[in-house]
Design a protein around this motif. Structure first.
Motif, PDB file in Angstrom:
ATOM      1  N   ILE A  16      61.211 -31.236  47.396  1.00 28.58           N
ATOM      2  CA  ILE A  16      62.520 -30.846  47.926  1.00 28.58           C
ATOM      3  C   ILE A  16      63.255 -32.084  48.412  1.00 28.58           C
ATOM      4  O   ILE A  16      62.749 -32.834  49.246  1.00 28.58           O
ATOM      5  CB  ILE A  16      62.353 -29.829  49.067  1.00 28.58           C
ATOM      6  CG1 ILE A  16      61.631 -28.582  48.536  1.00 28.58           C
ATOM      7  CG2 ILE A  16      63.701 -29.452  49.666  1.00 28.58           C
ATOM      8  CD1 ILE A  16      61.273 -27.570  49.590  1.00 28.58           C
ATOM      9  N   CYS A  21      70.238 -31.487  49.315  1.00 25.10           N
ATOM     10  CA  CYS A  21      70.324 -30.090  49.723  1.00 25.10           C
ATOM     11  C   CYS A  21      71.574 -29.886  50.579  1.00 25.10           C
ATOM     12  O   CYS A  21      71.798 -30.613  51.552  1.00 25.10           O
ATOM     13  CB  CYS A  21      69.085 -29.676  50.513  1.00 25.10           C
ATOM     14  SG  CYS A  21      69.142 -27.978  51.152  1.00 25.10           S
ATOM     15  N   ARG A 185      65.740 -29.136  44.322  1.00 24.85           N
ATOM     16  CA  ARG A 185      64.374 -28.612  44.247  1.00 24.85           C
ATOM     17  C   ARG A 185      63.794 -28.914  42.869  1.00 24.85           C
ATOM     18  O   ARG A 185      64.459 -28.735  41.843  1.00 24.85           O
ATOM     19  CB  ARG A 185      64.359 -27.107  44.520  1.00 24.85           C
ATOM     20  CG  ARG A 185      64.969 -26.738  45.859  1.00 24.85           C
ATOM     21  CD  ARG A 185      65.034 -25.229  46.042  1.00 24.85           C
ATOM     22  NE  ARG A 185      63.740 -24.657  46.327  1.00 24.85           N
ATOM     23  CZ  ARG A 185      63.268 -24.481  47.568  1.00 24.85           C
ATOM     24  NH1 ARG A 185      63.989 -24.833  48.621  1.00 24.85           N
ATOM     25  NH2 ARG A 185      62.079 -23.949  47.768  1.00 24.85           N
TER      26      ARG A 185
END
Length: 261
Positions: A16, A21, A185
Motif C-alpha cells: 500500500i 492514497c 494498492r
C-alpha cells in the motif's frame, strides 16, 4: 491453541502506497461489495440508516493531519532535510496476513488458520465460537466481530477471486486493488524477490507495520515521499510571461479576443 504451518515460499499480500492514497474509500466500498456475497459472506450491517449505524468492514481507511516539521538540526543536502509542510495522511487498514499471526495461535478451536500454500490467514466460521480472543491478540485491529452471526470475520485477500479461473487473469486480484483509482494498492507474491511487489518494496523502502512486535506482516506500506515546503518559491517574485497573440493558432486567437472583451 492453533498451530502454524511451516513458513511458505509463496507469500501473497498487499503493498500500500501511502504517498498516492487519497482516502477516497473506493477500496473499502469495493471490498464490502465483493465480500458481501463471497467466501466470508454476508457482511452484515446493523441500523445502516439509523443514527448509530454499525457493521463489518474488512478494510477501513483512516485519515490523519500531520503537523509541519522543521528541518533537522545540523543541516543536510537532501529533500528529506528540508522543512516538511503539514499534510494529510490517508492510512488504509486491513489484515496484514502475518508470518507469525497471534490471532491464529490464540484461537482455541482452530477456526483461525494460516494456509500453508500461500500464507493467507482465514477464519473457518463453522468452527468459530465468537470468543473474540483473536481480535484481542491482533495489534492491528484487523478482526471484526459480526454481532448478527456471532462469529469473527476478516480480510480474505479475496481468496475466492484471485483463484477464480472463470475470471480473466487481469481480474484475479483483490477487489480493493482492482478498484483503487490512484493505483495505491498492489498485489502479488512478496515471498518472491523478483516479483513486481517485492521490487517495489525494495525501491521505495517499504516497511512492516509495528515491526518491533515480531509478527512479520506480509503486507507492506510504502512511506509518503518528502514534500517541499514551497515557502521560498511562494516568496520569490513571480516572473510575468508575455503572451504574443499572433503566435497562437487561429482558434485560440479568436478565443483570446472573446475572453478579453
Amino acid at each position: 491453541m492453533t498451530a502454524l504451518p511451516p513458513p511458505s515460499k509463496k507469500k501473497l499480500g498487499l503493498v500500500i502506497d501511502l504517498d498516492t492514497c487519497v482516502g477516497c474509500h473506493a477500496c473499502a466500498v469495493s471490498c464490502k461489495e465483493w465480500n458481501a456475497g463471497g467466501f466470508a459472506a454476508p457482511l452484515t450491517d446493523e441500523r445502516p440508516y439509523g443514527e448509530d449505524p454499525s457493521g463489518v468492514w474488512f478494510n477501513r481507511v483512516h485519515s490523519y493531519e500531520l503537523a509541519a516539521q522543521d528541518a533537522p538540526a545540523g543541516g543536510g543536502c537532501g529533500v528529506a532535510d528540508a522543512p516538511q509542510p503539514a499534510m494529510t495522511l490517508h492510512f488504509p487498514r486491513s489484515c496484514l496476513h502475518c508470518e507469525q499471526p497471534a490471532c491464529v495461535t490464540v484461537c482455541p478451536t482452530g477456526a483461525s488458520y494460516k494456509r500453508a500454500e500461500d500464507g493467507i490467514v482465514l477464519v473457518d466460521e463453522d468452527k468459530c465460537i465468537g470468543c473474540k480472543l483473536c481480535s484481542w491478540a491482533c495489534p492491528y485491529g484487523a478482526r471484526e466481530y459480526s454481532a448478527v452471526e456471532g462469529v469473527m470475520k476478516k480480510c480474505t485477500l479475496c481468496v475466492d477471486r484471485i483463484y477464480n479461473e472463470n475470471l480473466s487473469e487481469a481480474e484475479r486480484q483483490p477487489a480493493c486493488v482492482q478498484a483503487c483509482p490512484t493505483r495505491a494498492r498492489h498485489f502479488g507474491d512478496l515471498g518472491d524477490p523478483e516479483s513486481a511487489v517485492s521490487k517495489l518494496v525494495a525501491e521505495r523502502g517499504g516497511v512492516d507495520l509495528m515491526a518491533q512486535l515480531g509478527y512479520q506482516p506480509t503486507n507492506k506500506y510504502l512511506p509518503p515521499r518528502p514534500r517541499r515546503a514551497g515557502q521560498a518559491q511562494a516568496d520569490a517574485p513571480q516572473r510575468e510571461e508575455a503572451l504574443d497573440p499572433q503566435a497562437l493558432p487561429t482558434v485560440l486567437r479568436w478565443l483570446d479576443r472573446v475572453l478579453s472583451r
